[in-house]
Motif scaffolding. Structure first.
Motif, PDB file in Angstrom:
ATOM      1  N   ARG A  36       0.819  -1.213   0.000  1.00  0.00           N
ATOM      2  CA  ARG A  36       0.000   0.000   0.000  1.00  0.00           C
ATOM      3  C   ARG A  36       0.855   1.266   0.000  1.00  0.00           C
ATOM      4  N   ASP A  37       1.911   1.265   0.807  1.00  0.00           N
ATOM      5  CA  ASP A  37       2.726   2.460   0.987  1.00  0.00           C
ATOM      6  C   ASP A  37       3.881   2.571  -0.004  1.00  0.00           C
ATOM      7  N   GLY A  38       3.991   1.597  -0.921  1.00  0.00           N
ATOM      8  CA  GLY A  38       4.992   1.673  -1.978  1.00  0.00           C
ATOM      9  C   GLY A  38       6.369   1.168  -1.615  1.00  0.00           C
ATOM     10  N   PHE A  39       6.535   0.579  -0.427  1.00  0.00           N
ATOM     11  CA  PHE A  39       7.837   0.020  -0.051  1.00  0.00           C
ATOM     12  C   PHE A  39       8.098  -1.306  -0.746  1.00  0.00           C
ATOM     13  N   ARG A  40       7.034  -1.977  -1.089  1.00  0.00           N
ATOM     14  CA  ARG A  40       7.123  -3.235  -1.821  1.00  0.00           C
ATOM     15  C   ARG A  40       6.408  -3.036  -3.148  1.00  0.00           C
ATOM     16  N   LYS A  41       7.055  -3.404  -4.234  1.00  0.00           N
ATOM     17  CA  LYS A  41       6.520  -3.139  -5.570  1.00  0.00           C
ATOM     18  C   LYS A  41       5.974  -4.416  -6.207  1.00  0.00           C
ATOM     19  N   ASP A  42       4.764  -4.322  -6.713  1.00  0.00           N
ATOM     20  CA  ASP A  42       4.165  -5.397  -7.484  1.00  0.00           C
ATOM     21  C   ASP A  42       3.002  -4.794  -8.258  1.00  0.00           C
ATOM     22  N   ALA A  43       3.040  -4.947  -9.565  1.00  0.00           N
ATOM     23  CA  ALA A  43       2.024  -4.330 -10.426  1.00  0.00           C
ATOM     24  C   ALA A  43       0.625  -4.869 -10.164  1.00  0.00           C
ATOM     25  N   THR A  44       0.520  -6.095  -9.687  1.00  0.00           N
ATOM     26  CA  THR A  44      -0.795  -6.678  -9.409  1.00  0.00           C
ATOM     27  C   THR A  44      -1.300  -6.268  -8.028  1.00  0.00           C
ATOM     28  N   MET A  45      -0.440  -6.330  -7.028  1.00  0.00           N
ATOM     29  CA  MET A  45      -0.863  -6.061  -5.654  1.00  0.00           C
ATOM     30  C   MET A  45      -1.053  -4.578  -5.342  1.00  0.00           C
ATOM     31  N   ALA A  46      -0.244  -3.727  -5.920  1.00  0.00           N
ATOM     32  CA  ALA A  46      -0.287  -2.299  -5.578  1.00  0.00           C
ATOM     33  C   ALA A  46      -1.680  -1.690  -5.718  1.00  0.00           C
ATOM     34  N   PRO A  47      -2.385  -1.904  -6.837  1.00  0.00           N
ATOM     35  CA  PRO A  47      -3.716  -1.291  -6.952  1.00  0.00           C
ATOM     36  C   PRO A  47      -4.714  -1.802  -5.912  1.00  0.00           C
ATOM     37  N   PHE A  48      -4.611  -3.068  -5.543  1.00  0.00           N
ATOM     38  CA  PHE A  48      -5.524  -3.630  -4.540  1.00  0.00           C
ATOM     39  C   PHE A  48      -5.222  -3.077  -3.151  1.00  0.00           C
ATOM     40  N   ALA A  49      -3.944  -3.002  -2.811  1.00  0.00           N
ATOM     41  CA  ALA A  49      -3.547  -2.583  -1.474  1.00  0.00           C
ATOM     42  C   ALA A  49      -3.658  -1.076  -1.272  1.00  0.00           C
ATOM     43  N   LYS A  50      -3.552  -0.330  -2.347  1.00  0.00           N
ATOM     44  CA  LYS A  50      -3.516   1.138  -2.252  1.00  0.00           C
ATOM     45  C   LYS A  50      -4.691   1.731  -1.474  1.00  0.00           C
ATOM     46  N   GLY A  51      -5.878   1.205  -1.656  1.00  0.00           N
ATOM     47  CA  GLY A  51      -7.056   1.766  -1.010  1.00  0.00           C
ATOM     48  C   GLY A  51      -7.396   1.175   0.342  1.00  0.00           C
ATOM     49  N   LEU A  52      -6.578   0.277   0.863  1.00  0.00           N
ATOM     50  CA  LEU A  52      -6.902  -0.382   2.134  1.00  0.00           C
ATOM     51  C   LEU A  52      -6.574   0.509   3.333  1.00  0.00           C
ATOM     52  N   THR A  53      -7.470   0.521   4.300  1.00  0.00           N
ATOM     53  CA  THR A  53      -7.204   1.221   5.557  1.00  0.00           C
ATOM     54  C   THR A  53      -6.422   0.283   6.477  1.00  0.00           C
ATOM     55  N   ASP A  54      -5.869   0.832   7.552  1.00  0.00           N
ATOM     56  CA  ASP A  54      -5.160  -0.008   8.527  1.00  0.00           C
ATOM     57  C   ASP A  54      -6.090  -1.078   9.099  1.00  0.00           C
ATOM     58  N   GLN A  55      -7.357  -0.709   9.361  1.00  0.00           N
ATOM     59  CA  GLN A  55      -8.298  -1.676   9.928  1.00  0.00           C
ATOM     60  C   GLN A  55      -8.635  -2.780   8.923  1.00  0.00           C
ATOM     61  N   GLU A  56      -8.803  -2.434   7.667  1.00  0.00           N
ATOM     62  CA  GLU A  56      -9.078  -3.455   6.647  1.00  0.00           C
ATOM     63  C   GLU A  56      -7.898  -4.406   6.509  1.00  0.00           C
ATOM     64  N   ILE A  57      -6.692  -3.872   6.583  1.00  0.00           N
ATOM     65  CA  ILE A  57      -5.489  -4.711   6.526  1.00  0.00           C
ATOM     66  C   ILE A  57      -5.452  -5.644   7.725  1.00  0.00           C
ATOM     67  N   LYS A  58      -5.745  -5.120   8.903  1.00  0.00           N
ATOM     68  CA  LYS A  58      -5.763  -5.942  10.124  1.00  0.00           C
ATOM     69  C   LYS A  58      -6.806  -7.051  10.009  1.00  0.00           C
ATOM     70  N   ASP A  59      -7.986  -6.716   9.480  1.00  0.00           N
ATOM     71  CA  ASP A  59      -9.061  -7.711   9.316  1.00  0.00           C
ATOM     72  C   ASP A  59      -8.666  -8.802   8.321  1.00  0.00           C
ATOM     73  N   LEU A  60      -8.086  -8.404   7.203  1.00  0.00           N
ATOM     74  CA  LEU A  60      -7.645  -9.382   6.201  1.00  0.00           C
ATOM     75  C   LEU A  60      -6.557 -10.291   6.778  1.00  0.00           C
ATOM     76  N   ALA A  61      -5.607  -9.698   7.469  1.00  0.00           N
ATOM     77  CA  ALA A  61      -4.509 -10.476   8.050  1.00  0.00           C
ATOM     78  C   ALA A  61      -5.034 -11.479   9.073  1.00  0.00           C
ATOM     79  N   ALA A  62      -5.959 -11.048   9.916  1.00  0.00           N
ATOM     80  CA  ALA A  62      -6.533 -11.957  10.927  1.00  0.00           C
ATOM     81  C   ALA A  62      -7.301 -13.090  10.262  1.00  0.00           C
TER      82      ALA A  62
END
Length: 99
Positions: A65-91
């Motif tokens: 999401r923050d651009g530290f890791r580059k991937d043309a497929t993942m970047a667009p999906f992760a870009k709009g995620l909030t911290d809470q959505e990331i936490k929910d997905l990870a859990a």
């Protein structure tokens, strides 16, 4: 009496926490195409997410999401995620059984 009440509440919280971790968050629908419904991808170039540590998954998603890791497929999906959505997905994916 207090001990019984505390035990009942603790048990209820335990079941509530595990139930919410096993329910797929709405944002998981975007992940299904590559990583599978339960995070067990059958395609070798898409990693399995099931059973990974939640903290690891959170870090990877934030890095995409923050651009530290580059991937043309993942970047667009992760870009709009909030911290809470990331936490929910990870859990959710951490709670899935790897196959």
């Amino acid at each position: 009496m207090k001990t019984l009440l505390v035990a009942a509440l603790s048990t209820g919280l335990l079941f509530t926490a595990s139930a919410s971790a096993s329910e797929a968050p709405a944002k998981a629908n975007t992940c299904v195409g590559c990583h599978g419904m339960d995070g067990n991808s059958v395609v070798p170039n898409f990693p399995k997410l099931a059973g990974q540590h939640a903290s690891y998954l959170e870090k990877q998603l934030k890095d995409f999401r923050d651009g530290f890791r580059k991937d043309a497929t993942m970047a667009p999906f992760a870009k709009g995620l909030t911290d809470q959505e990331i936490k929910d997905l990870a859990a959710y994916y951490a709670a899935q059984a790897p196959k």
